[in-house]
Design an enzyme around this catalytic site. Structure first.
Site, PDB file in Angstrom:
ATOM      1  N   GLU A 149       0.837  -1.215   0.000  1.00  0.00           N
ATOM      2  CA  GLU A 149       0.000   0.000   0.000  1.00  0.00           C
ATOM      3  C   GLU A 149       0.868   1.260   0.000  1.00  0.00           C
ATOM      4  OE1 GLU A 149      -2.607  -1.383   3.373  1.00  0.00           O
ATOM      5  OE2 GLU A 149      -4.165  -0.935   1.896  1.00  0.00           O
ATOM      6  N   GLU A 201      -3.817 -10.182   3.483  1.00  0.00           N
ATOM      7  CA  GLU A 201      -5.015  -9.817   4.258  1.00  0.00           C
ATOM      8  C   GLU A 201      -6.083 -10.904   4.162  1.00  0.00           C
ATOM      9  OE1 GLU A 201      -3.252  -7.779   2.401  1.00  0.00           O
ATOM     10  OE2 GLU A 201      -3.147  -5.784   3.286  1.00  0.00           O
TER      11      GLU A 201
HETATM   12  C1  1HE Z   1       5.761  -8.847  12.378  1.00  0.00           C
HETATM   13  C2  1HE Z   1       5.175  -8.681  11.103  1.00  0.00           C
HETATM   14  C3  1HE Z   1       3.932  -8.000  11.053  1.00  0.00           C
HETATM   15  C4  1HE Z   1       7.026  -9.754  10.855  1.00  0.00           C
HETATM   16  N1  1HE Z   1       3.405  -7.562  12.196  1.00  0.00           N
HETATM   17  N2  1HE Z   1       5.193  -8.395  13.485  1.00  0.00           N
HETATM   18  N3  1HE Z   1       1.551  -8.722   7.054  1.00  0.00           N
HETATM   19  C5  1HE Z   1       1.765 -10.041   6.976  1.00  0.00           C
HETATM   20  O1  1HE Z   1       0.873 -10.844   7.115  1.00  0.00           O
HETATM   21  C6  1HE Z   1       3.192 -10.451   6.760  1.00  0.00           C
HETATM   22  C7  1HE Z   1       3.699 -11.154   8.016  1.00  0.00           C
HETATM   23  N4  1HE Z   1       5.151 -11.362   7.971  1.00  0.00           N
HETATM   24  C8  1HE Z   1       5.739 -12.368   7.266  1.00  0.00           C
HETATM   25  O2  1HE Z   1       5.111 -13.071   6.491  1.00  0.00           O
HETATM   26  C9  1HE Z   1       7.218 -12.547   7.454  1.00  0.00           C
HETATM   27  O3  1HE Z   1       7.569 -11.922   8.696  1.00  0.00           O
HETATM   28  C10 1HE Z   1       8.092 -11.936   6.339  1.00  0.00           C
HETATM   29  C11 1HE Z   1       7.901 -12.770   5.072  1.00  0.00           C
HETATM   30  C12 1HE Z   1       7.744 -10.480   6.064  1.00  0.00           C
HETATM   31  C13 1HE Z   1       9.570 -11.984   6.792  1.00  0.00           C
HETATM   32  O4  1HE Z   1       9.911 -13.298   7.170  1.00  0.00           O
HETATM   33  P1  1HE Z   1      11.216 -13.537   8.070  1.00  0.00           P
HETATM   34  O5  1HE Z   1      11.395 -15.016   8.231  1.00  0.00           O
HETATM   35  O6  1HE Z   1      12.344 -12.755   7.522  1.00  0.00           O
HETATM   36  O7  1HE Z   1      10.892 -12.853   9.508  1.00  0.00           O
HETATM   37  P2  1HE Z   1       9.996 -13.411  10.697  1.00  0.00           P
HETATM   38  O8  1HE Z   1      10.811 -14.342  11.544  1.00  0.00           O
HETATM   39  O9  1HE Z   1       8.673 -13.894  10.243  1.00  0.00           O
HETATM   40  O10 1HE Z   1       9.699 -12.062  11.522  1.00  0.00           O
HETATM   41  C14 1HE Z   1      10.718 -11.402  12.281  1.00  0.00           C
HETATM   42  C15 1HE Z   1       9.995 -10.662  13.404  1.00  0.00           C
HETATM   43  O11 1HE Z   1       9.152  -9.659  12.836  1.00  0.00           O
HETATM   44  C16 1HE Z   1       9.086 -11.565  14.219  1.00  0.00           C
HETATM   45  O12 1HE Z   1       9.040 -11.050  15.530  1.00  0.00           O
HETATM   46  P3  1HE Z   1       9.904 -11.737  16.721  1.00  0.00           P
HETATM   47  O13 1HE Z   1       9.587 -10.884  17.905  1.00  0.00           O
HETATM   48  O14 1HE Z   1       9.439 -13.143  16.777  1.00  0.00           O
HETATM   49  O15 1HE Z   1      11.351 -11.629  16.286  1.00  0.00           O
HETATM   50  C17 1HE Z   1       7.742 -11.361  13.547  1.00  0.00           C
HETATM   51  O16 1HE Z   1       6.663 -11.647  14.423  1.00  0.00           O
HETATM   52  C18 1HE Z   1       7.807  -9.881  13.247  1.00  0.00           C
HETATM   53  N5  1HE Z   1       6.907  -9.521  12.179  1.00  0.00           N
HETATM   54  N6  1HE Z   1       5.978  -9.251  10.176  1.00  0.00           N
HETATM   55  C19 1HE Z   1       4.027  -7.742  13.356  1.00  0.00           C
HETATM   56  N7  1HE Z   1       3.315  -7.768   9.889  1.00  0.00           N
HETATM   57  C20 1HE Z   1      -3.453  -0.784   6.729  1.00  0.00           C
HETATM   58  S1  1HE Z   1      -3.992  -2.333   6.639  1.00  0.00           S
HETATM   59  C21 1HE Z   1      -2.704  -3.289   6.059  1.00  0.00           C
HETATM   60  C22 1HE Z   1      -3.001  -4.724   6.301  1.00  0.00           C
HETATM   61  C23 1HE Z   1      -1.790  -5.568   6.226  1.00  0.00           C
HETATM   62  O17 1HE Z   1      -0.706  -5.100   6.020  1.00  0.00           O
HETATM   63  S2  1HE Z   1      -2.049  -7.221   6.488  1.00  0.00           S
HETATM   64  C24 1HE Z   1      -0.530  -7.948   6.139  1.00  0.00           C
HETATM   65  C25 1HE Z   1       0.291  -8.099   7.381  1.00  0.00           C
END
Ligand code: 1HE
Length: 270
Positions: free
Chosen positions: A124, A144
């Site tokens: 976005e 989403e």
């Molecule tokens: C997060 C987020 C997040 C990572 N919110 N904490 N977005 C998503 O659904 C995407 C979610 N994220 C992922 O699929 C993956 O994290 C990635 C592909 C982006 C990266 O993977 P990777 O293996 O490099 O990292 P990871 O181990 O998954 O994440 C590292 C840390 O970042 C981990 O936290 P930790 O405390 O365990 O180290 C994750 O929880 C954290 N993290 N992504 C919160 N999105 C205005 S409306 C918009 C609506 C949306 O955007 S919905 C889509 C949300």
């Protein structure tokens, strides 16, 4: 003080602790700086994005936007979603809209560098920028659908204008992820470059953009997308007004005279 890219730190924005902001002549570099959370956008970061783009320093003519670490942006910070009521959800989405509008309709064009995950709210914000440079590592998703939510940061208005309603429907219903080349074919990026080359390309483009007449850049940013939303007849009327305003400006007169006096470059194929 300079950072590793050689820019001057923008001390006026020292409070914006989730952004790394440096000034490089007429180009500002703004980096989303939460790499440990893959630059997931929490409420504080939305607010900081809005604040920066509402206050772009006068000497700046273009902005390069990028993300720290391996991924451009993991979208909405999902940890803040759980406790939100329906009413708070509407207000939250409107805060995103205000910030993304400030990116798209602020004072200067924005060139964004995409690498790794460009997902959800990451796509976005990318679609609110004016020029998108993708490294080959970039991939695009709208998870989403899988998370049980809907886009809320302007994605339903902006992504279809780039890639079409059909493509966005596929991405949201099936969780389809597009790689950098598929994304370019769909119109999600203007350029694809090798890994590690995105920033240099973006600075090159932003430097050119910053050297344009400010009123031309204004017309492209403000008039062009609005004209595209009008009927042809209304659009052509607005175009005539905008063209006359731009032509009447001193910058236009000087630039046209420079070409006629053979002091300005010709259009050349690369
Ligand atoms: C997060 C987020 C997040 C990572 N919110 N904490 N977005 C998503 O659904 C995407 C979610 N994220 C992922 O699929 C993956 O994290 C990635 C592909 C982006 C990266 O993977 P990777 O293996 O490099 O990292 P990871 O181990 O998954 O994440 C590292 C840390 O970042 C981990 O936290 P930790 O405390 O365990 O180290 C994750 O929880 C954290 N993290 N992504 C919160 N999105 C205005 S409306 C918009 C609506 C949306 O955007 S919905 C889509 C949300």
């Amino acid at each position: 003080m300079t950072n590793e890219q050689g820019g001057r730190r923008a001390e006026a924005f020292a409070d914006l602790n989730l952004l790394d902001i440096t000034l490089h002549g007429a180009v500002a570099h703004v980096r989303l700086n939460r790499p440990a959370k893959r630059n997931a956008i929490n409420d504080a970061l939305v607010d900081q994005i809005r604040t920066f783009f509402a206050n772009v320093p006068q000497e700046i003519g273009a902005v390069v936007l990028s993300g720290a670490g391996e991924h451009f942006c993991a979208g909405l910070d999902l940890s803040e979603l759980a406790e939100r009521s329906v009413a708070d959800g509407v207000i939250h989405s409107r805060l995103w809209h205000a910030a993304m509008d400030q990116v798209q309709f602020g004072r200067v064009p924005v060139v964004v560098v995409l690498h790794g995950a460009v997902v959800g709210g990451g796509l976005e914000i990318a679609s609110a920028a004016h020029i998108r440079v993708a490294e080959t590592s970039a991939y695009y998703g709208l998870p989403e659908g899988q998370r049980g939510i809907f886009v809320g940061g302007g994605g339903s208005a902006r992504v279809p204008r780039l890639a079409g309603v059909a493509c966005m429907t596929d991405m949201m219903l099936t969780g389809r992820v597009l790689d950098a080349h598929e994304g370019q074919l769909r119109g999600l990026s203007h350029y694809v470059v090798a890994k590690g080359e995105g920033l240099a390309k973006a600075f090159d483009l932003a430097t050119k953009i910053a050297s344009n007449a400010p009123l031309s850049n204004f017309a492209v940013m403000q008039a062009l997308p609005r004209i595209a939303d009008l009927s042809q007849s209304d659009g052509l009327f607005v175009e005539a007004l905008m063209a006359a305003i731009a032509q009447g400006d001193d910058a236009a007169k000087q630039r046209v005279r420079a070409f006629l006096e053979k002091r300005a470059p010709k259009v050349e194929k690369r």
